[in-house]
Design a protein around this motif. Structure first.
Motif, mmCIF file in Angstrom:
data_model
loop_
_atom_site.group_PDB
_atom_site.id
_atom_site.type_symbol
_atom_site.label_atom_id
_atom_site.label_comp_id
_atom_site.label_asym_id
_atom_site.label_seq_id
_atom_site.Cartn_x
_atom_site.Cartn_y
_atom_site.Cartn_z
ATOM 1 N N GLY A 1 0.816 -1.213 0.000
ATOM 2 C CA GLY A 1 0.000 0.000 0.000
ATOM 3 C C GLY A 1 0.841 1.250 0.000
ATOM 4 O O GLY A 1 0.389 2.313 -0.408
ATOM 5 N N HIS A 2 2.082 1.130 0.458
ATOM 6 C CA HIS A 2 2.938 2.318 0.529
ATOM 7 C C HIS A 2 4.072 2.293 -0.484
ATOM 8 O O HIS A 2 5.066 2.990 -0.336
ATOM 9 C CB HIS A 2 3.415 2.533 1.972
ATOM 10 C CG HIS A 2 2.232 2.672 2.895
ATOM 11 N ND1 HIS A 2 1.460 3.816 2.949
ATOM 12 C CD2 HIS A 2 1.632 1.768 3.702
ATOM 13 C CE1 HIS A 2 0.443 3.608 3.783
ATOM 14 N NE2 HIS A 2 0.521 2.374 4.249
ATOM 15 N N CYS B 1 -0.623 10.491 1.454
ATOM 16 C CA CYS B 1 -1.107 9.232 2.019
ATOM 17 C C CYS B 1 -1.212 9.341 3.541
ATOM 18 O O CYS B 1 -0.604 10.230 4.155
ATOM 19 C CB CYS B 1 -0.125 8.129 1.618
ATOM 20 S SG CYS B 1 -0.482 6.521 2.318
ATOM 21 N N CYS C 1 0.288 7.672 5.577
ATOM 22 C CA CYS C 1 1.612 7.461 6.169
ATOM 23 C C CYS C 1 2.451 8.723 6.117
ATOM 24 O O CYS C 1 3.560 8.752 6.650
ATOM 25 C CB CYS C 1 2.342 6.324 5.457
ATOM 26 S SG CYS C 1 2.943 6.763 3.802
ATOM 27 N N CYS D 1 1.414 7.089 -2.677
ATOM 28 C CA CYS D 1 1.429 5.658 -2.359
ATOM 29 C C CYS D 1 0.270 4.968 -3.088
ATOM 30 O O CYS D 1 -0.766 5.589 -3.351
ATOM 31 C CB CYS D 1 1.211 5.432 -0.872
ATOM 32 S SG CYS D 1 2.546 6.020 0.164
HETATM 33 ZN ZN LIG Z 1 1.659 5.636 2.286
#
Ligand SMILES: [Zn+2]
Length: 401
Positions: free
Chosen positions: A247-248, A258, A260, A265
């Motif tokens: 996912g990243h 994102c 994160c 991402c």
């Molecule tokens: Zn991410």
């Protein structure tokens, strides 16, 4: 040559040989004592005493005779489902609980709404523990002994069961296993926390359409995108227990920010939440989405009605997924990539674009790889979680007689 699980050497002979018999039974039941002896290479009297021990612990039972054999028919054995229960929970935009008996038959399946996306980690842990406790109470009332409880979480889970990061739930460094163990009253069965994608790929590799596939990737389509990876028949766990953070992977340097903190991402361009935002622009002011199910149903409804905005969003999402899958495919060479969760009801619109993108980005010329939709539905990680509890027993961690 014996072809089943192999007997142990001298140390821990007892428990290990019980495990050999249990694992053989799980793959081949119903079978007789002499079937077990022939397949494992254990001698007949050893098998008889191991079987007697397992019957006393109520893990095996006899089911009468087989027909069509010459001579005195042997007594057949099966795993005894009724005295035990293994519980799996899954944390996403909803909570899912699944329980199976020792023989692997599903005996409970619940899906509950969950305010995890808008509650504090502490409130979320309380809600998860409450569902776990209700499941345990239900099964104990049926006279079952609980073998263990495993919880799948969409995030980085370290080997102690602490969630290091679950960006979509807003969790960082939450000692979930500890909190749940306390909330469940320090039970005598193991409480384990694992990554949801790891558990889902275990379920897919045992019960899914491609069960038994040795090289399989599962992509979760829940609040985030995670990958569970089985390579050479084994779950890949990495050095710290954090593989599969697909996912990243950055797929668009100019893409949106994102959860994160980075940009572009895969999750920020191809997650279900990102898709819903693009496909239903008119719902942008309706507030935060806490349950994705009605939103996904609306996207599917508009796609069926040929709504151009919804169709464009699905094609873009499919393409981005294909890009992410191509990175995994070039790295891992899986036979099949399975899309799960909310990707399933949208698969007929996502898959054509995803496959085209995968093939255009794949290095391998003879590309027989496929992207398919899971047949297991939303309970996949919970089902895999319950299966890992049975694995723990099969490995020789037996309940007391
Ligand atoms: Zn991410």
């Amino acid at each position: 040559m014996p072809r089943g699980p192999q007997p142990a050497g001298f140390p821990e002979v007892g428990a290990t040989n019980l495990s050999v018999v249990l694992r053989y039974m799980r793959a081949h039941m119903p079978c007789s004592r002499s079937d077990i002896a022939v397949a494992t290479g254990l001698n007949k009297s050893t098998v008889s005493s191991l079987v007697a021990d397992l019957i006393e612990r109520r893990l095996l039972r006899e089911i009468g005779f087989t027909e069509h054999r010459i001579g005195r028919p042997p007594t057949m054995l099966v795993l005894d489902g009724s005295p035990y229960a293994a519980i799996g929970l899954e944390v996403n935009d909803n909570l899912t609980a699944v329980a199976v008996d020792l023989a692997g038959e599903q005996i409970l399946s619940w899906r509950r709404s969950f305010r995890g996306l808008e509650s504090t980690p502490s409130q979320a842990a309380t809600a998860i523990a409450a569902l776990g406790r209700r499941a345990v109470n239900r099964l104990v009332k049926q006279g079952r002994h609980v073998l263990g409880l495993t919880i799948g979480v969409p995030g980085l889970v370290d080997p102690t069961g602490a969630v290091r990061l679950a960006a979509n739930l807003g969790w960082r460094d939450i000692d979930l296993r500890d909190r749940l163990t306390r909330a469940l009253g320090a039970p005598d069965y193991p409480v384990i926390v694992d990554n949801d994608a790891n558990l889902a790929v275990i379920a897919e590799s045992r019960y899914g359409e491609f069960a038994g596939t040795q090289n399989l990737v599962y992509l979760t389509g829940e609040v985030g995108i995670g990958a569970g990876i089985i390579s050479g028949g084994r779950l890949i766990r990495g050095a710290n227990g954090f593989p599969g953070e697909v996912g990243h992977l950055q797929v668009d340097p100019d893409g949106p920010v994102c959860g994160c903190g980075r940009s572009g991402c895969l999750e920020s361009v191809a997650s279900i939440s990102a898709l819903v935002a693009k496909a239903l622009p008119d719902s942008a002011n309706d507030g935060a989405v806490t349950d994705l199910a009605p939103e996904v149903a609306e996207v599917a409804r508009r796609a069926r009605a040929q709504d151009p905005t919804a169709l464009k969003a699905l094609t873009e999402t499919g393409r981005a997924l294909g890009h992410g899958v191509s990175i995994l495919a070039n790295l891992l060479d899986p036979e099949v990539v399975v899309l799960g969760g909310y990707f399933v009801p949208l698969a007929r619109w996502l898959l054509p674009a995803a496959e085209a993108e995968l093939h255009s980005r794949s290095v391998s010329a003879a590309d027989a790889r496929r992207i398919v939709a899971s047949t297991l539905g939303h309970g996949a990680a919970a089902t895999g979680a319950a299966a890992t509890v049975l694995d723990h027993v099969d490995a020789g961690n037996l309940p007391n007689a």
